[in-house]
Design an enzyme around this catalytic site. Structure first.
Site, PDB file in Angstrom:
ATOM      1  N   ASN A  80       0.861  -1.193   0.000  1.00 15.47           N
ATOM      2  CA  ASN A  80       0.000   0.000   0.000  1.00 15.47           C
ATOM      3  C   ASN A  80       0.894   1.238   0.000  1.00 15.47           C
ATOM      4  O   ASN A  80       1.727   1.424   0.901  1.00 15.47           O
ATOM      5  CB  ASN A  80      -0.889  -0.050   1.256  1.00 15.47           C
ATOM      6  N   HIS A 110       0.990   6.251   1.870  1.00 11.52           N
ATOM      7  CA  HIS A 110       1.725   7.222   2.687  1.00 11.52           C
ATOM      8  C   HIS A 110       2.914   7.857   1.972  1.00 11.52           C
ATOM      9  O   HIS A 110       3.526   8.787   2.495  1.00 11.52           O
ATOM     10  CB  HIS A 110       2.066   6.615   4.043  1.00 11.52           C
ATOM     11  N   HIS A 167      -5.660   3.612  -1.482  1.00 15.14           N
ATOM     12  CA  HIS A 167      -6.978   3.959  -0.935  1.00 15.14           C
ATOM     13  C   HIS A 167      -7.281   5.410  -1.296  1.00 15.14           C
ATOM     14  O   HIS A 167      -6.636   6.329  -0.795  1.00 15.14           O
ATOM     15  CB  HIS A 167      -6.925   3.777   0.596  1.00 15.14           C
ATOM     16  N   ARG A 222      -9.387   8.112  -0.553  1.00 13.36           N
ATOM     17  CA  ARG A 222     -10.354   8.483   0.486  1.00 13.36           C
ATOM     18  C   ARG A 222     -11.225   9.627  -0.004  1.00 13.36           C
ATOM     19  O   ARG A 222     -10.814  10.417  -0.854  1.00 13.36           O
ATOM     20  CB  ARG A 222      -9.621   8.888   1.773  1.00 13.36           C
ATOM     21  N   ARG A 265      -6.967  12.778   1.277  1.00 16.59           N
ATOM     22  CA  ARG A 265      -5.861  13.218   2.153  1.00 16.59           C
ATOM     23  C   ARG A 265      -4.509  12.658   1.709  1.00 16.59           C
ATOM     24  O   ARG A 265      -3.481  13.225   2.031  1.00 16.59           O
ATOM     25  CB  ARG A 265      -6.134  12.850   3.605  1.00 16.59           C
ATOM     26  N   GLU A 316      -8.708   0.423  -2.931  1.00 14.90           N
ATOM     27  CA  GLU A 316      -9.483   0.458  -1.677  1.00 14.90           C
ATOM     28  C   GLU A 316     -10.412   1.650  -1.712  1.00 14.90           C
ATOM     29  O   GLU A 316      -9.972   2.770  -2.012  1.00 14.90           O
ATOM     30  CB  GLU A 316      -8.539   0.652  -0.497  1.00 14.90           C
ATOM     31  N   THR A 356      -8.261   3.492   8.761  1.00 17.07           N
ATOM     32  CA  THR A 356      -9.481   2.690   8.731  1.00 17.07           C
ATOM     33  C   THR A 356      -9.641   1.955  10.057  1.00 17.07           C
ATOM     34  O   THR A 356      -8.857   1.073  10.380  1.00 17.07           O
ATOM     35  CB  THR A 356      -9.414   1.683   7.564  1.00 17.07           C
ATOM     36  N   GLU A 399     -10.923  -9.437   3.223  1.00 15.80           N
ATOM     37  CA  GLU A 399      -9.668  -9.073   3.870  1.00 15.80           C
ATOM     38  C   GLU A 399      -9.976  -8.927   5.350  1.00 15.80           C
ATOM     39  O   GLU A 399     -10.805  -8.099   5.741  1.00 15.80           O
ATOM     40  CB  GLU A 399      -9.110  -7.766   3.291  1.00 15.80           C
ATOM     41  N   HIS A 458      -3.681  -4.464   7.863  1.00 12.12           N
ATOM     42  CA  HIS A 458      -3.767  -3.340   8.789  1.00 12.12           C
ATOM     43  C   HIS A 458      -2.811  -3.519   9.968  1.00 12.12           C
ATOM     44  O   HIS A 458      -3.001  -4.381  10.804  1.00 12.12           O
ATOM     45  CB  HIS A 458      -5.175  -3.101   9.329  1.00 12.12           C
TER      46      HIS A 458
HETATM   47  N1  PXP Z   1      -5.832  -3.154   4.129  1.00 13.61           N
HETATM   48  C1  PXP Z   1      -6.834  -2.263   4.256  1.00 13.61           C
HETATM   49  C2  PXP Z   1      -8.191  -2.653   3.812  1.00 13.61           C
HETATM   50  C3  PXP Z   1      -6.576  -0.959   4.753  1.00 13.61           C
HETATM   51  O1  PXP Z   1      -7.591  -0.082   4.864  1.00 13.61           O
HETATM   52  C4  PXP Z   1      -5.265  -0.606   5.098  1.00 13.61           C
HETATM   53  C5  PXP Z   1      -4.982   0.773   5.565  1.00 13.61           C
HETATM   54  O2  PXP Z   1      -5.231   1.672   4.540  1.00 13.61           O
HETATM   55  C6  PXP Z   1      -4.261  -1.570   4.925  1.00 13.61           C
HETATM   56  C7  PXP Z   1      -4.573  -2.833   4.460  1.00 13.61           C
HETATM   57  C8  PXP Z   1      -2.832  -1.267   5.219  1.00 13.61           C
HETATM   58  O3  PXP Z   1      -2.666  -1.017   6.561  1.00 13.61           O
HETATM   59  P1  PXP Z   1      -1.284  -0.472   7.074  1.00 13.61           P
HETATM   60  O4  PXP Z   1      -1.026   0.810   6.362  1.00 13.61           O
HETATM   61  O5  PXP Z   1      -1.503  -0.306   8.542  1.00 13.61           O
HETATM   62  O6  PXP Z   1      -0.252  -1.516   6.744  1.00 13.61           O
END
Ligand code: PXP
Length: 250
Positions: A11, A14, A47, A49, A53, A74, A105, A155, A198
């Site tokens: 992901n 960030h 994601h 949003r 952001r 996402e 999330t 998931e 997550h």
């Molecule tokens: N999976 C989902 C569905 C999420 O919403 C997130 C956070 O955006 C992640 C995975 C990744 O989580 P993390 O950034 O804490 O590794």
């Protein structure tokens, strides 16, 4: 029986968070996605949003057009986001809960309470060719509802387990781990493909990888943070190894 290698979805939200802190175009999340794929990621997750952001519409369009590995989009189950997925046609669409004020999330999607609202959105995403995934808690009721809604993938939310581990709450962590293992087995027994995500880091990903029904982890915040110190390539290679070790493949 041969063990299946877990897929790693990276992901890159960030990277966009850092870019947006200054405005402008750098660092480019699409460059991070390409690097992640070169370093061994099996797919990219982003994601979009409602408040934009981190990832923005133009990022999502570039990711959908340029990546050589599957894109997991996402999104909240809103008409706006489903409409975007219909246009961009990502490989996968993962429906997540979204509250404007949350930092990330929090908690899984309330699939039981939102059955009627989710059903048409899932149908639209499937008609667009997206592999639909529902981001839910590892409990019997939401997993059974995911099956009823015809979701091919769930998931399971690993946030509570990861928080308990980070806070040194051993009993809670053990209970949360058990909940994930039981939920994964139940989902797999219903013919659903099981992902997790997550809050995962090297240690938690290694531990969770031992649970056979999981086929994919989606990991972001920890990897991007680690990349600040060791670079994205090394962070991903170390995560890859941790997941293979946990699965008994390394
Ligand atoms: N999976 C989902 C569905 C999420 O919403 C997130 C956070 O955006 C992640 C995975 C990744 O989580 P993390 O950034 O804490 O590794």
């Amino acid at each position: 029986m041969a063990k299946n290698r877990l897929r790693l979805g990276v992901n890159i939200d960030h990277v966009a968070t850092v870019r947006n802190a200054r405005g402008g175009a750098l660092p480019d999340p699409v460059r991070a996605a390409r690097l992640a794929i070169a370093a061994g990621a099996d797919g990219i997750t982003a994601h979009l949003r409602e408040d934009r952001r981190h990832i923005r519409d133009a990022d999502m369009a570039r990711l959908a057009a340029e990546l050589t590995k599957p894109l997991n989009f996402e999104m909240a189950a809103t008409d706006e986001m489903v409409g975007l997925a219909e246009r961009l046609k990502p490989h996968a669409a993962c429906l997540v809960p979204e509250k404007r004020e949350e930092r990330t999330t929090e908690g899984g999607l309330d699939v039981v309470g939102q059955e009627a609202a989710l059903r048409p959105q899932i149908a639209r995403l499937k008609a667009a060719g997206c592999r639909v995934s529902l981001f839910i808690e590892a409990d019997e009721a939401p997993i059974a509802m995911a099956a009823k809604l015809g979701a091919p993938v769930v998931e399971l939310h690993t946030g509570s387990w990861c928080h308990a581990l980070a806070d040194g709450e051993q009993r809670k962590a053990a209970a949360e781990f058990e909940r994930l293992a039981t939920g994964a087995a139940y989902a797999a027994s219903l013919g659903i493909e099981v992902h997790a995500g997550h809050g995962l880091d090297f240690d938690s990903a290694r531990t969770l990888a031992a649970i056979e029904p999981f086929v994919e982890f989606n990991i972001g915040h920890f990897l991007i943070g680690e990349a600040i110190f060791v670079g994205l390539e090394q962070a991903i290679a170390t995560m890859r190894r941790a997941m293979d070790e946990g699965r008994g493949l390394a």
